[in-house]
Scaffold this motif. Structure first.
Motif, PDB file in Angstrom:
ATOM      1  N   ASN A  98      -9.616   1.322  -1.500  1.00  0.00           N
ATOM      2  CA  ASN A  98      -8.192   0.603  -1.775  1.00  0.00           C
ATOM      3  C   ASN A  98      -7.412   1.668  -1.980  1.00  0.00           C
TER       4      ASN A  98
ATOM      5  N   ASP B 289      -4.543   3.289   0.751  1.00  0.00           N
ATOM      6  CA  ASP B 289      -3.021   3.708  -0.201  1.00  0.00           C
ATOM      7  C   ASP B 289      -1.738   4.393   0.598  1.00  0.00           C
TER       8      ASP B 289
ATOM      9  N   SER C 101       0.507  -1.254   0.108  1.00  0.00           N
ATOM     10  CA  SER C 101      -0.010  -0.013   0.300  1.00  0.00           C
ATOM     11  C   SER C 101       0.513   1.560  -0.201  1.00  0.00           C
TER      12      SER C 101
ATOM     13  N   ARG D 104       2.267   1.976  -3.717  1.00  0.00           N
ATOM     14  CA  ARG D 104       0.253   2.186  -4.446  1.00  0.00           C
ATOM     15  C   ARG D 104       0.770   4.002  -3.762  1.00  0.00           C
ATOM     16  N   GLY D 105      -0.071   3.852  -2.104  1.00  0.00           N
ATOM     17  CA  GLY D 105      -0.088   5.562  -2.289  1.00  0.00           C
ATOM     18  C   GLY D 105       0.708   6.174  -2.466  1.00  0.00           C
TER      19      GLY D 105
END
Length: 314
Positions: free
Chosen positions: A300, A304, A227, A230-231
């Motif tokens: 999601n 993230d 995460s 992705r963040g």
């Protein structure tokens, strides 16, 4: 690897109402039932301590007002922060002397003064705190009770405080099983674990430090594997129709002008506010860009970016 991260993020769609409801179950604090509030406490004359403080207070003193465990960590606090006023709680009761707050409350330390005043205006106008979690409703009541002079003193005090992060973000596929206790998720007895799924689980390292109002309480935030990366991609480049977080909050997420910093702050709190933006419960005009942004993010995506922001140094 980075290209795969971006593709994963761009495949998501805006969060559905069902996903929002599921996220609210772990992102919004659960207030303790009466039985928990009536649970036995230490003897009134028992002296209580928290990690790192040389001070000790009797339980009877703590019952009256949360103590200042670390007076060396902050300048003299205005009366409204330290003691409150008649029929009005002190700011420190929820946000601490340092303004660090908890995952269940905001962290006003280091926020722009103009932003703090803007949010109080929104609470007063019913543009925040109406039909929202009880913690926001409490703030709406406080905002309407506080006088303008006290408000300016508190906003000035907290805006000048250097924010220090107290959260460690850990990626994991499983997390200890938790239950709610005094607005906080804490591990069950034993070693049972469960899949983390689409959640952020934030818990104090020492429940006693949290319970007794230590401004140095530390937290662990469990987040799904991958995460943070992705963040980082969403923060830098956006996803789908959602703009990059950095386009408003700055390349380091330390805020720009009146736009607040995000780096190092509670991921649970960030997630909760994204949900409130998504559901239109932060309705003041200044919140319009974030309402648009949140409407383009999936659950999601929200998890993230909250995980990534919390992992950054403030």
């Amino acid at each position: 690897m980075l290209g795969g991260v971006i593709a994963h993020a761009q495949d998501t769609k805006a969060a559905s109402n069902a996903e929002i409801t599921a996220a609210e179950a772990w992102a919004f604090p659960v207030y303790p039932p009466l039985s928990e509030l009536q649970a036995p406490l230490p003897h009134p004359q028992e002296r209580v301590h928290v990690t790192g403080s040389a001070r000790g207070y009797m339980q009877s003193q703590i019952d009256q007002s949360l103590p200042d465990w670390f007076p060396q960590d902050h300048p003299p606090a205005p009366t409204i922060v330290a003691e409150g006023r008649k029929q009005m709680e002190s700011c420190k009761g929820c946000h601490g002397f340092n303004g660090t707050g908890t995952p269940a409350t905001a962290s006003p330390a280091g926020l722009p003064k103009a932003y703090i005043l803007e949010q109080f205006a929104a609470f007063r106008a019913g543009q925040r705190g109406a039909n929202t979690p009880r913690s926001s409703q409490d703030m709406r009541k406080e905002a309407r009770a506080v006088g303008d002079d006290d408000l300016r003193l508190a906003a000035d005090y907290f805006s000048k405080m250097k924010y220090q992060s107290h959260v460690q973000v850990i990626e994991t596929a499983t997390t200890p099983k938790m239950h709610w206790k005094f607005l906080m998720q804490v591990p069950d007895k034993g070693s049972a674990r469960e899949p983390i799924g689409q959640r952020i689980i934030e818990t104090p390292v020492s429940f006693a430090d949290y319970r007794y109002g230590s401004d140095r309480t530390t937290y662990i935030a469990y987040v799904p594997p991958g995460s943070i990366a992705r963040g980082a991609a969403i923060s830098a480049k956006g996803t789908g129709a959602a703009a990059a977080c950095e386009s408003c909050h700055g390349a380091t997420l330390h805020g720009v002008g009146v736009i607040p910093p995000l780096a190092g702050r509670s991921p649970t709190y960030i997630m909760r506010e994204l949900i409130l933006f998504r559901t239109g419960k932060r309705s003041n005009p200044q919140a319009a860009p974030m309402r648009t942004e949140a409407s383009q993010l999936g659950i999601n995506d929200m998890i993230d970016v909250a995980a990534y922001a919390a992992s950054r140094k403030p």
